[in-house]
Design a protein around this motif. Structure first.
Motif, PDB file in Angstrom:
ATOM      1  N   ILE A   8       0.857  -1.184   0.000  1.00  0.00           N
ATOM      2  CA  ILE A   8       0.000   0.000   0.000  1.00  0.00           C
ATOM      3  C   ILE A   8       0.894   1.235   0.000  1.00  0.00           C
ATOM      4  O   ILE A   8       1.697   1.428   0.925  1.00  0.00           O
ATOM      5  N   ARG A   9       0.761   2.040  -1.016  1.00  0.00           N
ATOM      6  CA  ARG A   9       1.630   3.204  -1.156  1.00  0.00           C
ATOM      7  C   ARG A   9       0.924   4.453  -0.617  1.00  0.00           C
ATOM      8  O   ARG A   9      -0.213   4.735  -0.981  1.00  0.00           O
ATOM      9  N   ILE A  10       1.597   5.178   0.248  1.00  0.00           N
ATOM     10  CA  ILE A  10       1.087   6.445   0.750  1.00  0.00           C
ATOM     11  C   ILE A  10       1.554   7.527  -0.218  1.00  0.00           C
ATOM     12  O   ILE A  10       2.741   7.825  -0.293  1.00  0.00           O
ATOM     13  N   SER A  11       0.637   8.077  -0.969  1.00  0.00           N
ATOM     14  CA  SER A  11       1.034   8.965  -2.060  1.00  0.00           C
ATOM     15  C   SER A  11       0.661  10.419  -1.849  1.00  0.00           C
ATOM     16  O   SER A  11       1.087  11.283  -2.597  1.00  0.00           O
ATOM     17  N   ALA A 622      17.355  -7.573  -5.593  1.00  0.00           N
ATOM     18  CA  ALA A 622      16.969  -6.170  -5.797  1.00  0.00           C
ATOM     19  C   ALA A 622      16.280  -5.992  -7.144  1.00  0.00           C
ATOM     20  O   ALA A 622      15.300  -5.235  -7.264  1.00  0.00           O
ATOM     21  N   ALA A 623      16.781  -6.694  -8.167  1.00  0.00           N
ATOM     22  CA  ALA A 623      16.169  -6.594  -9.495  1.00  0.00           C
ATOM     23  C   ALA A 623      14.733  -7.107  -9.477  1.00  0.00           C
ATOM     24  O   ALA A 623      13.852  -6.533 -10.139  1.00  0.00           O
ATOM     25  N   GLN A 624      14.467  -8.165  -8.724  1.00  0.00           N
ATOM     26  CA  GLN A 624      13.100  -8.693  -8.658  1.00  0.00           C
ATOM     27  C   GLN A 624      12.138  -7.663  -8.062  1.00  0.00           C
ATOM     28  O   GLN A 624      10.985  -7.525  -8.514  1.00  0.00           O
ATOM     29  N   ILE A 625      12.587  -6.929  -7.040  1.00  0.00           N
ATOM     30  CA  ILE A 625      11.728  -5.894  -6.457  1.00  0.00           C
ATOM     31  C   ILE A 625      11.506  -4.763  -7.458  1.00  0.00           C
ATOM     32  O   ILE A 625      10.389  -4.274  -7.631  1.00  0.00           O
ATOM     33  N   GLN A 626      12.584  -4.357  -8.137  1.00  0.00           N
ATOM     34  CA  GLN A 626      12.462  -3.259  -9.103  1.00  0.00           C
ATOM     35  C   GLN A 626      11.547  -3.632 -10.265  1.00  0.00           C
ATOM     36  O   GLN A 626      10.789  -2.799 -10.770  1.00  0.00           O
ATOM     37  N   ILE A 627      11.592  -4.892 -10.687  1.00  0.00           N
ATOM     38  CA  ILE A 627      10.695  -5.369 -11.754  1.00  0.00           C
ATOM     39  C   ILE A 627       9.236  -5.275 -11.295  1.00  0.00           C
ATOM     40  O   ILE A 627       8.358  -4.835 -12.033  1.00  0.00           O
ATOM     41  N   ASP A 631       8.535   1.927 -10.412  1.00  0.00           N
ATOM     42  CA  ASP A 631       8.629   3.347 -10.076  1.00  0.00           C
ATOM     43  C   ASP A 631       9.229   3.615  -8.695  1.00  0.00           C
ATOM     44  O   ASP A 631       9.401   4.774  -8.314  1.00  0.00           O
ATOM     45  N   TYR A 632       9.522   2.566  -7.951  1.00  0.00           N
ATOM     46  CA  TYR A 632      10.076   2.784  -6.609  1.00  0.00           C
ATOM     47  C   TYR A 632      11.484   3.371  -6.689  1.00  0.00           C
ATOM     48  O   TYR A 632      12.283   3.009  -7.552  1.00  0.00           O
ATOM     49  N   TRP A 633      11.779   4.246  -5.747  1.00  0.00           N
ATOM     50  CA  TRP A 633      13.097   4.882  -5.665  1.00  0.00           C
ATOM     51  C   TRP A 633      14.165   3.859  -5.249  1.00  0.00           C
ATOM     52  O   TRP A 633      13.851   2.843  -4.605  1.00  0.00           O
ATOM     53  N   GLU A 635      16.156   4.274  -2.825  1.00  0.00           N
ATOM     54  CA  GLU A 635      16.076   4.228  -1.367  1.00  0.00           C
ATOM     55  C   GLU A 635      15.014   3.227  -0.898  1.00  0.00           C
ATOM     56  O   GLU A 635      15.180   2.590   0.152  1.00  0.00           O
ATOM     57  N   THR A 636      13.937   3.086  -1.690  1.00  0.00           N
ATOM     58  CA  THR A 636      12.849   2.182  -1.316  1.00  0.00           C
ATOM     59  C   THR A 636      13.221   0.726  -1.574  1.00  0.00           C
ATOM     60  O   THR A 636      12.920  -0.152  -0.755  1.00  0.00           O
ATOM     61  N   ILE A 637      13.862   0.461  -2.703  1.00  0.00           N
ATOM     62  CA  ILE A 637      14.319  -0.914  -2.985  1.00  0.00           C
ATOM     63  C   ILE A 637      15.265  -1.370  -1.884  1.00  0.00           C
ATOM     64  O   ILE A 637      15.155  -2.485  -1.349  1.00  0.00           O
ATOM     65  N   ARG A 638      16.187  -0.508  -1.528  1.00  0.00           N
ATOM     66  CA  ARG A 638      17.129  -0.802  -0.438  1.00  0.00           C
ATOM     67  C   ARG A 638      16.371  -1.080   0.865  1.00  0.00           C
ATOM     68  O   ARG A 638      16.655  -2.055   1.577  1.00  0.00           O
ATOM     69  N   ALA A 639      15.391  -0.228   1.171  1.00  0.00           N
ATOM     70  CA  ALA A 639      14.637  -0.394   2.414  1.00  0.00           C
ATOM     71  C   ALA A 639      13.870  -1.714   2.442  1.00  0.00           C
ATOM     72  O   ALA A 639      13.830  -2.392   3.467  1.00  0.00           O
ATOM     73  N   LEU A 640      13.258  -2.090   1.314  1.00  0.00           N
ATOM     74  CA  LEU A 640      12.497  -3.335   1.274  1.00  0.00           C
ATOM     75  C   LEU A 640      13.397  -4.554   1.477  1.00  0.00           C
ATOM     76  O   LEU A 640      12.973  -5.545   2.080  1.00  0.00           O
ATOM     77  N   MET A 641      14.619  -4.490   0.976  1.00  0.00           N
ATOM     78  CA  MET A 641      15.539  -5.608   1.183  1.00  0.00           C
ATOM     79  C   MET A 641      15.844  -5.786   2.667  1.00  0.00           C
ATOM     80  O   MET A 641      15.780  -6.904   3.203  1.00  0.00           O
ATOM     81  N   ILE A 642      16.160  -4.691   3.338  1.00  0.00           N
ATOM     82  CA  ILE A 642      16.471  -4.767   4.771  1.00  0.00           C
ATOM     83  C   ILE A 642      15.214  -5.093   5.570  1.00  0.00           C
ATOM     84  O   ILE A 642      15.235  -5.890   6.517  1.00  0.00           O
ATOM     85  N   HIS A 643      14.086  -4.488   5.181  1.00  0.00           N
ATOM     86  CA  HIS A 643      12.821  -4.660   5.905  1.00  0.00           C
ATOM     87  C   HIS A 643      12.348  -6.115   5.886  1.00  0.00           C
ATOM     88  O   HIS A 643      11.703  -6.574   6.846  1.00  0.00           O
ATOM     89  N   SER A 644      12.675  -6.824   4.828  1.00  0.00           N
ATOM     90  CA  SER A 644      12.212  -8.207   4.694  1.00  0.00           C
ATOM     91  C   SER A 644      13.126  -9.222   5.380  1.00  0.00           C
ATOM     92  O   SER A 644      12.823 -10.405   5.418  1.00  0.00           O
TER      93      SER A 644
END
Length: 888
Positions: A8-11, A622-627, A631-633, A635-644
């Motif tokens: 869910i994206r807070i936009s 990281a490529a799988q998340i970006q795919i 449109d994620y930044w 910084e967001t791809i990096r955060a999702l890797m650590i967050h998971s």
């Protein structure tokens, strides 16, 4: 139970709350007391001697230098007022700040600070005037006063701070500045009648008291030692060594002057410079005498350091021919040609003639830093990286039968020479040039850069280097506003004798340069490979158990905890090592991963291990998340890797027997946040939701803290309240990139590495919005003053702010009852001091920064037999107000 739901994206754009914090200086400082007249006269005499010695040196060497380098020394374990030794308007600049530790007879250590400053010839009186003011003028004085209400009223009316008040029996000792003393005692005359009884100071405080009292020694700077910020044992002798010269300034004029000086001194240098704010780095080949000659003839020297060499892997095992696996896999692989996601590998080049690689790596995307090197893989390492970056766990793909769709392509830039040992280079410059080549070739790709190359040297122990700072500059977009995602290997323990000392070896060998980079994701290694089937190794067993850290992986356990980022942030499979009863260790195919051979005409597959293999899998992740989320930044791809990421139980138990925060700090420093989970990184479920905000914040304005963001999240409050005492988890991750200021000029007040920092906090159960905002204001004011900030109740947090608030990514898990979490839906993002604010002359004090905030809640799938759905109510309610800001 629904699964694989999108995040869910807070936009909605942020509203702003300005800060009520005031501008403040550093934390508590500690200066010695000195006999004023004697000490001031001594420092003035030392200044005269230093200046005379410098002038004599310039005459003897025919130097055209227009200023003098002076070294200031503190008393052991006392401070020295660093910021008062610089006046940019007068051309007086700090060059570097160094600390030296000395062991005492009782085993304790003392720390002495050394500051090297440059003073122009015509500004000598700048320091003389400070010394004369110290000798002859008072900044203020301490007075002993009775505790009369009249005195207290006058003190409050005249705004004489409470920080200068202390009790002495029945009296108060009050510090009053010189400018307020006359007014204070005139007021006292009217109310008390005999002020002369109290207006005699018990202690006078000289002007420039902290500056001059902090100086134990002053002398002309030593030509090399006063500028050498690296290990003293690495200073060149009569032989030449490759060294980094850090120059003051960032203009072309400084570069041109230094080039002319190198030519006149006949000193060899490497091509290229790296520019940072107020610093330029050049690699030269020089002896100690040649460095001395440079110092004598240049007004622009800030530091010297030993340059770094790079490591190469020596892979001795030969894999069995597996061409039939490759053919089978090729029949099942398709490539999404419409994808705009790429992973750029900086390594030894890639041989894209391999049938598994030519699908995803075209000839035009194979490039090289130096055209003379060619773009082919001369070593094997780059092609091994490519197999795992393209396919992830290649072994499972080869053994499986599913169709595989590749949604990303590869790029290669060769950054290592094909012949001989790796030469010393300015690797930050090479890295920047390599990225530039890839971007010129295909500017609009969503690019993830993966670099497994690192230095053998681990002496930095977390301290930024020219290489790691260049990566922080690349990732932050400091020069062109383009943010980038960078993945680095942590570096390896390769010495067999050291490896057999596992796991104690992990406590001594540090992360390798440049993996101390603040903005890059640094990847360490763990292992689940323990079965040995090779009959020639019947007497061997795996050194690490299932789920433990790989024997090859390096850590940040030896770093100063309060200064440097958590490294590595994550771990992936990096292989194991076999050991026999005599503690003889060897690598083997069974305990390695499978990847693509660089000589496909001879063999298709080859074993691969260590943190390079782990970094390659992280790049694929990281490529799988970006795919999934194009449109994620970064910084967001990096955060999702650590967050998971989570710690396997065995990995956690290696470094923490209990869940207390002190022991968990060791887990963080050994393996970061653990092993990432791709499904968690990409999907939500009905009972597990993830909220994502990408926002821009202005940390400072006119040298003051400006904005705080306050999120009032669309909490599933009613559902959480119905769950009552059921245990739930919430995780928060905050990711942002800092712009580096890596010069070795200290870590207090103005002189910091990071442009800015951000912190997150959560309101406590029952804490109202105003109370929460007031607490964050107080916390930020304290942290900006160099003190530990006022903390929220730490019982709920697994790590706590003292562990998580390091570097430029912060993640923590809240554990508690659902009913407590129901009331905790306010999240604050607040700025912390950095050089953007404190170095206002650089013109970035009002600059904005970006961040990504990720918040997830996980509940049981069922409660009293009913499915728990927190996702859909929040999805419906996600049209919310986000970042609220509080005006000053």
């Amino acid at each position: 139970m629904e699964s694989k739901l999108p995040h869910i994206r807070i936009s909605k754009p942020a509203d702003s709350i300005g800060f009520t914090t005031s501008k403040s200086g550093g934390g508590e400082s500690h200066y010695p007391k000195r006999p004023r007249g004697q000490h001031g006269a001594l420092i003035r005499k030392k200044l005269e001697d230093a200046w005379e010695e410098s002038e004599s040196e310039k005459v003897a060497t025919h130097s055209e230098r227009t200023g003098t380098y002076i070294e200031f020394q503190s008393s052991p374990d006392f401070d020295i007022k660093i910021k008062s030794l610089e006046d940019l308007g007068q051309g007086i600049r700090l060059c570097n700040v160094r600390e030296e530790k000395a062991e005492q007879n009782d085993g304790s250590e003392t720390v002495t600070k050394y500051i090297t400053a440059y003073i122009p010839n015509d500004k000598k009186n700048w320091l003389v005037k400070k010394i004369d003011a110290y000798l002859n003028e008072d900044k203020g004085a301490y007075f002993k006063l009775p505790q009369f209400p009249e005195f207290e009223n006058i003190r409050a009316t005249m705004k004489i701070g409470k920080s200068g008040v202390k009790e002495d029996g029945d009296d108060l000792v009050v510090y009053i500045t010189t400018t307020k003393q006359e007014g204070f005692f005139n007021e006292a005359q009217q109310h008390i009648g005999e002020p002369n009884k109290y207006n005699t100071p018990i202690e006078r405080v000289p002007k420039n008291n902290d500056l001059l009292n902090g100086v134990e020694e002053l002398k002309k700077a030593l030509l090399v030692d006063s500028f050498w910020t690296d290990n003293k044992n690495l200073i060149p002798s009569i032989t030449q060594e490759w060294c980094e010269v850090w120059l003051r300034g960032d203009s072309d004029e400084v570069i041109n002057k230094f080039d002319v000086l190198l030519q006149s001194q006949n000193i060899e240098s490497k091509v290229g410079y790296i520019k940072f704010p107020e610093r330029i780095v050049k690699v030269i080949y020089a002896s100690k005498d040649q460095l001395s000659d440079i110092t004598k003839n240049s007004d622009d020297i800030a530091e010297y350091r030993r340059a770094k060499t790079t490591a190469e892997f020596l892979l001795s095992q030969n894999p069995a021919e597996q061409s039939k696996w490759v053919d089978d896999l090729l029949r099942r692989v398709s490539v999404d040609n419409s994808s705009n996601v790429s992973v750029c590998i900086l390594d030894t080049g890639i041989n894209n003639g391999h049938p598994l690689l030519n699908l995803v790596l075209s000839d035009k995307d194979c490039q090289t830093f130096d055209p003379k090197w060619g773009s082919d893989d001369h070593h094997s390492h780059g092609t091994l990286m490519a197999g795992l970056v393209a396919y992830g766990d290649l072994k499972s793909k080869l053994e499986g039968s599913d169709a595989i769709n590749l949604g990303h392509i590869l790029e290669s830039v060769k950054i290592l020479p094909p012949e001989g040992h790796n030469k010393v280079e300015l690797y930050g410059y090479i890295t920047k040039q390599a990225i530039s080549r890839a971007e010129l070739q295909a500017k609009d790709r969503k690019r993830i850069t993966c670099m497994p190359v690192s230095s053998d040297d681990t002496r930095d122990r977390g301290r930024p280097s020219s290489w790691s700072a260049a990566i922080d500059q690349i990732t932050s977009g400091a020069e062109e506003e383009e943010k980038r995602l960078f993945i680095l290997a942590a570096g390896n323990i390769t010495d067999t004798n050291q490896i057999t000392n596992y796991p104690d070896s992990l406590m001594t060998d540090s992360i390798h340069d440049p993996a101390q980079s603040w903005n890059a994701i640094t990847v360490g290694a763990f292992t689940e490979l323990t079965d040995i089937t090779d009959p020639t190794l019947n007497s061997y067993s795996a050194l690490a158990n299932v789920g433990e850290i790989s024997p090859f992986s390096t850590t940040s356990l030896t770093w100063e905890n309060n200064k440097w980022p958590i490294k590595p942030e994550i771990v992936f499979e990096g292989g194991n090592i076999a050991i026999d009863t005599n503690e003889f260790a060897t690598e083997c195919n069974d305990l390695s991963l499978v990847s693509t051979s660089y000589k496909p005409q001879e063999e298709s597959l080859y074993p691969f291990n260590m943190t390079s293999a782990a970094a390659a899998q992280a790049a694929n992740f990281a490529a799988q998340i970006q795919i999934q989320y194009p449109d994620y930044w970064p910084e967001t791809i990096r955060a999702l890797m650590i967050h998971s990421a989570e710690w396997p139980q065995a990995l956690k138990e290696q470094f923490a027997q209990n869940d207390n925060k002190t022991e968990l700090k060791n887990v963080l420093r050994a393996c970061g946040y653990g092993v990432p989970n791709l499904e968690r990184a990409i999907y939500c479920a009905s009972n597990s939701l993830t909220l994502i905000a990408e926002a821009e914040i202005q940390p400072f304005e006119n040298s003051k803290t400006k904005d705080m963001h306050l999120y009032n999240l669309p909490w599933p409050k009613e559902i959480l309240e119905n769950l009552q005492e059921v245990d739930v988890e919430m995780r928060i991750t905050l990711s942002y990139f800092v712009e580096p200021g890596p010069g070795e000029i200290g870590w207090k007040d103005r002189y910091r590495y990071a442009s800015h920092a951000l912190r997150f906090d959560l309101n406590s159960p029952g804490e109202k919005k105003k109370e929460f905002v007031d607490r964050i204001n107080t916390k930020t004011r304290e942290e900006n003053a160099g003190k530990p900030g006022t903390q929220s109740p730490s019982d709920y947090w697994v790590l706590g702010s003292q562990n998580r608030d390091k570097g430029s990514i912060h993640s923590d898990i809240w554990k508690g009852s659902a009913v407590d979490l129901a009331d905790s839906n306010l999240i604050a993002i607040s700025p912390v001091i950095g050089w953007w604010r404190e170095r206002a002359h650089l013109g970035k004090a009002n600059k904005k920064g970006r961040y990504s905030l990720i918040v997830s809640i996980t509940t049981p799938e069922q409660h009293v037999g009913i499915n728990v759905d927190i996702y859909n109510p929040v999805k419906i309610a996600s049209e919310i107000k986000v970042p609220i800001e509080i005006e000053t």
